[in-house]
Motif scaffolding. Structure first.
Motif, short mmCIF file in Angstrom:
data_model
loop_
_atom_site.label_atom_id
_atom_site.label_comp_id
_atom_site.label_asym_id
_atom_site.label_seq_id
_atom_site.Cartn_x
_atom_site.Cartn_y
_atom_site.Cartn_z
N THR A 290 -44.62 104.45 46.36
CA THR A 290 -45.04 104.01 45.04
C THR A 290 -44.20 102.82 44.60
O THR A 290 -42.97 102.88 44.61
CB THR A 290 -44.87 105.17 44.03
N CYS B 234 -54.47 101.77 44.43
CA CYS B 234 -54.14 102.54 45.63
C CYS B 234 -54.85 101.93 46.84
O CYS B 234 -55.84 101.22 46.69
CB CYS B 234 -54.55 104.00 45.47
N ASN C 138 -49.77 113.08 41.34
CA ASN C 138 -50.74 112.04 41.04
C ASN C 138 -50.78 111.65 39.56
O ASN C 138 -51.00 110.49 39.23
CB ASN C 138 -52.14 112.44 41.50
N TYR D 84 -57.15 102.64 40.83
CA TYR D 84 -57.07 104.09 40.68
C TYR D 84 -57.19 104.48 39.21
O TYR D 84 -57.80 105.49 38.88
CB TYR D 84 -55.74 104.55 41.27
N PHE E 98 -49.74 102.22 45.17
CA PHE E 98 -49.30 103.34 46.00
C PHE E 98 -50.19 103.52 47.22
O PHE E 98 -51.34 103.10 47.26
CB PHE E 98 -49.18 104.64 45.20
N THR E 99 -49.58 104.13 48.24
CA THR E 99 -50.25 104.48 49.48
C THR E 99 -49.56 105.68 50.08
O THR E 99 -48.45 106.04 49.67
CB THR E 99 -50.24 103.29 50.47
N ARG F 220 -46.18 109.72 48.89
CA ARG F 220 -46.83 108.49 48.44
C ARG F 220 -45.75 107.44 48.19
O ARG F 220 -44.87 107.63 47.35
CB ARG F 220 -47.60 108.71 47.14
#
Length: 197
Positions: A189, A120, A165, A108, A178-179, A187
């Protein structure tokens, strides 16, 4: 009155069918992503295995250098990530976009060489779907495309809002994963520190 009741039954059945269609699509997409990432991983492992060992890696002399990439099926990969405590080993695509995320985790932002890499991935079971199960002290290993190995330790697992973000890229963490949560509201993290800097 009977027509209204029948209409509600039909509408309910249509909604149930739509829900099953979405679940079916997600299951098929997860399986497709798993196969695509495993294929890329096998090719990357073979490429890295053939790299000669070096005593003093080039990135130590030039930490601002770009991370080397290898191309497989029109995608450039920057390395592989291993999450032993949750049984995941995955390729990492150099640049993120939604199409790349459908195949494998993506870088990312940042670089392993600058100790600020952010990776990510979708929350597929085969990708980052289980990273919320990581615990303080768990090991994470990233291997770049020339065979340099970076070992990290999990320092925290937090939940961030989608609007945060920029926080993903800022801070003192050597590695961030992260997802999305299952409902996409937040998210998951994972913050990590490099072992033996």
């Amino acid at each position: 009155m009977k027509k209204k009741g029948l209409l509600w039954i039909v509408l309910g059945l249509l909604l149930i069918a739509a829900a099953f269609s979405i679940i079916g699509y997600n299951v098929v997409d997860n399986i497709r992503a798993k196969h695509a990432s495993q294929k890329a991983l096998q090719e990357l492992e073979a490429m890295i295995k053939d790299m000669p060992e070096v005593d003093y890696p080039e990135y130590m002399r030039y930490p601002d250098m770009e991370m080397p990439v290898k191309k497989i099926d029109d995608r450039e990969y920057v390395g592989m990530i291993s999450l032993p405590s949750i049984g995941r080993e995955l390729p990492v695509i150099s640049d993120w976009n939604y199409e790349n995320l459908e195949t494998a985790p993506c870088r990312y932002a940042g670089s392993a060489y600058k100790n600020n890499m952010v990776i990510c991935a979708h929350n597929y079971d085969s990708h980052f779907g289980l990273i919320s199960n990581l615990n303080y002290g768990d090991s994470i290993i990233f291997t770049d495309m020339v065979g340099n190995v970076f070992e990290y330790r999990v320092t925290e697992v937090v939940s961030l809002e989608p609007t945060e973000n920029e926080i993903m890229k800022n801070g003192e963490w050597d590695l961030t994963l992260f997802t999305c949560t299952l409902n996409g509201a937040d998210r998951v993290t994972v913050r990590c520190e490099l072992i033996d800097k």
